[in-house]
Each structure stands twice: as C-alpha cells, then as structure tokens.
Motif scaffolding. Structure first.
Motif, mmCIF file in Angstrom:
data_model
loop_
_atom_site.group_PDB
_atom_site.id
_atom_site.type_symbol
_atom_site.label_atom_id
_atom_site.label_comp_id
_atom_site.label_asym_id
_atom_site.label_seq_id
_atom_site.Cartn_x
_atom_site.Cartn_y
_atom_site.Cartn_z
ATOM 1 N N TYR A 52 42.127 56.997 139.106
ATOM 2 C CA TYR A 52 42.155 55.598 138.540
ATOM 3 C C TYR A 52 43.669 55.206 138.904
ATOM 4 C CZ TYR A 52 37.827 56.732 135.840
ATOM 5 O OH TYR A 52 36.614 56.893 135.456
ATOM 6 N N ARG A 53 43.793 53.916 138.998
ATOM 7 C CA ARG A 53 45.146 53.334 139.425
ATOM 8 C C ARG A 53 45.254 52.154 138.478
ATOM 9 N NH1 ARG A 53 47.273 55.512 143.582
ATOM 10 N NH2 ARG A 53 46.301 56.713 145.158
ATOM 11 N N GLY A 54 44.979 51.036 138.582
ATOM 12 C CA GLY A 54 45.403 49.784 137.967
ATOM 13 C C GLY A 54 44.146 49.618 136.746
ATOM 14 N N THR A 55 44.752 48.865 135.763
ATOM 15 C CA THR A 55 43.757 48.473 134.520
ATOM 16 C C THR A 55 42.549 47.817 135.022
ATOM 17 O OG1 THR A 55 45.916 48.070 133.190
ATOM 18 C CG2 THR A 55 43.741 47.166 132.242
ATOM 19 N N MET A 56 42.592 46.672 135.716
ATOM 20 C CA MET A 56 41.238 46.089 136.060
ATOM 21 C C MET A 56 40.398 46.964 137.024
ATOM 22 S SD MET A 56 41.395 43.378 134.412
ATOM 23 C CE MET A 56 39.933 42.927 134.829
ATOM 24 N N SER A 57 40.867 47.711 137.941
ATOM 25 C CA SER A 57 40.199 48.537 139.044
ATOM 26 C C SER A 57 39.594 49.782 138.275
ATOM 27 C CB SER A 57 41.097 49.140 139.998
ATOM 28 O OG SER A 57 42.431 49.746 139.568
ATOM 29 N N THR A 58 40.355 50.293 137.076
ATOM 30 C CA THR A 58 39.685 51.456 136.377
ATOM 31 C C THR A 58 38.562 50.660 135.577
ATOM 32 O OG1 THR A 58 42.034 52.320 136.164
ATOM 33 C CG2 THR A 58 40.140 52.936 134.421
ATOM 34 N N ALA A 59 38.674 49.606 134.850
ATOM 35 C CA ALA A 59 37.744 49.028 134.131
ATOM 36 C C ALA A 59 36.403 48.870 135.164
ATOM 37 C CB ALA A 59 37.925 47.899 133.491
ATOM 38 N N ARG A 60 36.432 48.220 136.305
ATOM 39 C CA ARG A 60 35.584 47.960 137.153
ATOM 40 C C ARG A 60 34.836 49.410 137.485
ATOM 41 N NH1 ARG A 60 38.944 43.857 139.388
ATOM 42 N NH2 ARG A 60 39.810 45.755 140.788
ATOM 43 N N ALA A 61 35.581 50.408 137.761
ATOM 44 C CA ALA A 61 35.101 51.704 138.335
ATOM 45 C C ALA A 61 34.356 52.141 137.083
ATOM 46 C CB ALA A 61 36.227 52.600 138.885
ATOM 47 N N ILE A 62 34.649 52.205 135.943
ATOM 48 C CA ILE A 62 33.856 52.698 134.873
ATOM 49 C C ILE A 62 32.373 51.884 134.483
ATOM 50 C CG2 ILE A 62 33.640 52.730 132.428
ATOM 51 C CD1 ILE A 62 37.061 53.488 132.480
ATOM 52 N N VAL A 63 32.620 50.612 134.787
ATOM 53 C CA VAL A 63 31.258 49.927 134.630
ATOM 54 C C VAL A 63 30.438 50.061 135.809
ATOM 55 C CG1 VAL A 63 30.294 47.502 134.715
ATOM 56 C CG2 VAL A 63 32.448 47.983 133.426
ATOM 57 N N GLN A 64 31.032 49.991 137.013
ATOM 58 C CA GLN A 64 29.922 50.511 138.093
ATOM 59 C C GLN A 64 29.176 52.072 138.030
ATOM 60 O OE1 GLN A 64 32.787 49.897 141.257
ATOM 61 N NE2 GLN A 64 32.590 48.020 141.362
ATOM 62 N N ASN A 65 29.975 52.994 137.609
ATOM 63 C CA ASN A 65 29.634 54.341 137.540
ATOM 64 C C ASN A 65 29.080 54.912 136.314
ATOM 65 O OD1 ASN A 65 30.698 54.743 140.249
ATOM 66 N ND2 ASN A 65 32.832 55.150 139.518
ATOM 67 N N GLU A 66 29.495 54.252 135.300
ATOM 68 C CA GLU A 66 28.816 54.706 133.956
ATOM 69 C C GLU A 66 28.217 53.384 133.114
ATOM 70 O OE1 GLU A 66 32.064 56.583 131.741
ATOM 71 O OE2 GLU A 66 33.070 56.735 133.697
ATOM 72 N N GLY A 67 28.198 52.154 133.571
ATOM 73 C CA GLY A 67 27.567 51.064 132.857
ATOM 74 C C GLY A 67 28.487 50.535 131.859
ATOM 75 N N PHE A 68 28.242 49.458 131.430
ATOM 76 C CA PHE A 68 29.224 48.570 130.570
ATOM 77 C C PHE A 68 29.515 49.356 129.237
ATOM 78 C CE2 PHE A 68 29.907 45.468 127.082
ATOM 79 C CZ PHE A 68 30.821 44.894 127.611
ATOM 80 N N ARG A 69 28.309 50.275 128.763
ATOM 81 C CA ARG A 69 28.460 51.195 127.641
ATOM 82 C C ARG A 69 29.508 52.223 127.725
ATOM 83 N NH1 ARG A 69 23.115 53.875 126.777
ATOM 84 N NH2 ARG A 69 24.225 54.939 125.173
ATOM 85 N N GLY A 70 29.874 52.451 129.092
ATOM 86 C CA GLY A 70 31.002 53.439 129.361
ATOM 87 C C GLY A 70 32.334 53.056 128.874
ATOM 88 N N LEU A 71 32.460 51.606 128.661
ATOM 89 C CA LEU A 71 33.915 51.322 128.124
ATOM 90 C C LEU A 71 33.894 51.667 126.616
ATOM 91 C CD1 LEU A 71 34.097 47.941 129.950
ATOM 92 C CD2 LEU A 71 35.415 49.976 130.462
ATOM 93 N N TYR A 72 32.899 51.701 126.211
ATOM 94 C CA TYR A 72 32.788 51.966 124.642
ATOM 95 C C TYR A 72 32.522 53.738 124.317
ATOM 96 C CZ TYR A 72 33.073 47.155 124.223
ATOM 97 O OH TYR A 72 33.558 45.869 124.204
ATOM 98 N N ARG A 73 32.840 54.404 125.112
ATOM 99 C CA ARG A 73 32.614 55.896 124.689
ATOM 100 C C ARG A 73 33.526 56.224 123.829
ATOM 101 N NH1 ARG A 73 30.141 59.254 128.417
ATOM 102 N NH2 ARG A 73 29.671 58.590 130.527
ATOM 103 N N GLY A 74 32.911 56.710 122.635
ATOM 104 C CA GLY A 74 34.051 57.418 121.449
ATOM 105 C C GLY A 74 34.055 56.211 120.425
ATOM 106 N N LEU A 75 33.541 54.929 120.476
ATOM 107 C CA LEU A 75 34.012 54.003 119.634
ATOM 108 C C LEU A 75 33.343 54.247 118.448
ATOM 109 C CD1 LEU A 75 34.623 51.042 118.866
ATOM 110 C CD2 LEU A 75 32.237 50.503 119.713
ATOM 111 N N THR A 76 32.397 55.051 118.278
ATOM 112 C CA THR A 76 31.648 55.540 116.803
ATOM 113 C C THR A 76 32.762 56.305 116.158
ATOM 114 O OG1 THR A 76 29.479 55.327 117.515
ATOM 115 C CG2 THR A 76 29.883 56.544 115.557
ATOM 116 N N VAL A 77 33.062 57.317 116.561
ATOM 117 C CA VAL A 77 34.097 58.124 116.103
ATOM 118 C C VAL A 77 35.431 57.808 115.936
ATOM 119 C CG1 VAL A 77 34.974 59.168 117.836
ATOM 120 C CG2 VAL A 77 35.082 60.294 115.955
#
Length: 320
Positions: A263-288
C-alpha cells in the motif's frame, strides 16, 4: 462565581497534569494490551470476510475469526506472552502520548480563553478544538512508538525484530527517517476528529454523570467510555488504514500475516481494501476495538482524575 479559567488553575500545575496523564497511560495500556494485540492482528488480516476458510493458513499466515478465537489461537501458538507483544514500545507510547495529550488539552483550553475570551464559543466546540489540538500534537510527537508497537504486535513466532533497539536501528538503516512515520497522514486524519469528538462528548456528559454511583465504575469513567466508543466508531477506517501502512517496507511479508499487499497513500489504501475485501474490510477489528475502548477509557479517565488529585495533594503537603 468561579470562572472556568480559575478552575483550570486549581486543577493542577502543568507538571501535575502531565504526570497524571502519564500514570493513566501506563496503567491503562497494561490492562488492555491483549485486546490491542488481537485488534492489530485482525486489522492486518486481508482475505475477504466472506472467505469460508477457517482451518488452514492463507499464504503461510493464520486466519482469525472473532475476538475469543483469536485469543485462543495466540495462546495456543505463541503462549501467554504473545498477548503482550509490543508492550514495551506501547507502554512508552501510552505514557508519552497521554502525558502530552492531557497537557496539550489543558494548554489549548487556556489559550482559547486568553485569545477568544471565555464563553465566546460553545463549551462543546471549545472541547472539540482543544481535544483535536491535543490529539494531533500527541500523535505526531509519539508516532514512531506507535509504529513500533504495531510491528511488534504483528510478529508471530518468527520474530522480525529481536528487540526494540534492533527495530529502531534497522528501520533507520533500511527505510530511512521517514520509515518511522509511515502512516502518519491517516494517523493524524483519524486522531484529530477522534480526540475532538472524544473530549466534546466527555465534557458534555461528565457534569451530568459525575455524581452517579455505579457498581464497578464512576460517572466520569462512564462518560469516558461513551465518548471513546462514539469517537472510535466514527473514525475506525482511518485507524485500520494506518495499521496497514505501518507494516509496509522491506519486512512487509515477514509478519504473522504473510500476504499483506503493498500500500502507499491513504486514499489508495482505502480503495484497495474496499475493492479486495469489501466495505466491511475497513471495519476489521471494530468489535474488539470497541470492547477495548470501554475499559481503556474508563481506566484512563478514572486513573487520571485520581492521580491528578494525588499529585495535587503531594504539592499542597510540600508547601505546608
């Protein structure tokens, strides 16, 4: 009637506020260290959440499913000490961060009063501004410790760094000075609104809850817990992006998760996570993270208030 500026002067000197913040950070960090390790492991996991695989490794790394199974997995494969990986830089981080944060919050509040005049802006806005300034200042000043905490917590049995000294030297040699500040952008983008929301909610609720008698807590601690959960939920994706960027560099494929993408920049990282893991990927670990937020904030604010009173009483006795 006593003004807020006068009350601030009575709420401890700069040294007492700093010492109380450091004490609160030291104790709260040790209490929540295992949950912090679990959160980081979940945040760095990159397979899609819909992936049915649960019992085999993914490119040499474990697959974690939930908070308790992750704790059991770490205990089984790494032992009890695995839940406190990265605790040395994390303790330094929490002590320094909390000390700078509480001192900066107090100074920012005094500055707003002296510059704009007391009562010029609403109390919630004043708390938001002072909290944002305090959070940004503390994060920038202690960021290398945050990065080291993440990298040590991400290590499995095959250690990337043998100790803190080696980590500091290797990062400087292999990645340069900027290596200590990987992910600072999303870190500041997350912590400024986080601390702003936290202090705004905390200062709004504290007067109404401070006199509550609760079985295992105080009204002030409850206000801190509600404030932390609110702020954490609002800014969590930026925290996850920061963690992914912090483990970039030449050691990226050597942590417990072997398949962390580049990963590189903030926005490109966020886009890559959404593309590869779905929107829920941005919330991994939220429960804990939310589970951790409650005891962390409660212990921090409870300890801070009592430590401050203790240091003030020491100062008063030394004068007598």
């Amino acid at each position: 009637m006593t003004s807020k500026s006068e009350r601030l002067k009575d709420e401890g000197s700069r040294l007492q506020v700093t010492a109380a913040g450091a004490t609160a950070g030291l104790i709260s960090r040790f209490v929540i260290a295992p949950l912090d390790v679990v959160k980081i492991r979940l945040q760095l996991q990159t397979h899609p959440l819909s992936d049915p695989l649960t019992h085999r490794d993914l490119h040499g790394g474990p697959i974690y499913k939930g908070t308790l199974p992750t704790i059991r997995h770490i205990l089984r494969s790494e032992g009890l000490t695995g839940l406190w990986k990265g605790n040395v830089p994390a303790e330094l981080l929490y002590v320094c961060h909390n000390a700078i944060q509480f001192a900066s919050y107090r100074q920012a509040t005094v500055f707003l009063h002296s510059t704009l005049g007391e009562g010029t802006i609403p109390p919630s806005a004043e708390s938001f501004i002072a909290g944002a300034v305090a959070g940004g200042t503390a994060t920038a000043a202690t960021y290398p410790l945050d990065l080291l905490r993440t990298r040590f917590a991400a290590q499995g049995n095959d250690r990337v760094y043998a100790n803190l000294r080696e980590a500091v030297l290797r990062i400087g040699r292999e990645e340069g000075f900027q290596g200590y500040f990987r992910g600072l952008g999303p870190g500041l983008a997350q912590i400024i609104p986080f601390m702003g929301v936290f202090f705004a909610v905390y200062e709004t609720l504290r007067p109404h809850l401070t006199h509550l008698e609760l079985p295992f807590s105080t009204g002030g601690a409850l206000a801190g817990t509600i404030a932390s959960v609110t702020a954490k939920s609002a800014t969590f994706p930026l925290d996850l992006v920061r963690k992914r960027i912090q483990v970039q560099g030449p050691t990226r494929n050597q942590y417990v998760h072997k398949n962390i993408p580049e990963y590189r920049g903030t926005m490109s990282t966020a886009r890559a996570i959404v593309q590869n893991e779905g929107f829920r990927g941005l919330y991994r670990g939220l429960t804990v993270s939310l589970i951790k937020a409650a005891p962390a904030s409660a212990v921090t604010m409870w300890t801070y208030e009592r430590a401050l009173r203790f240091y003030i009483s020491l100062g008063e006795r030394s004068v007598l």
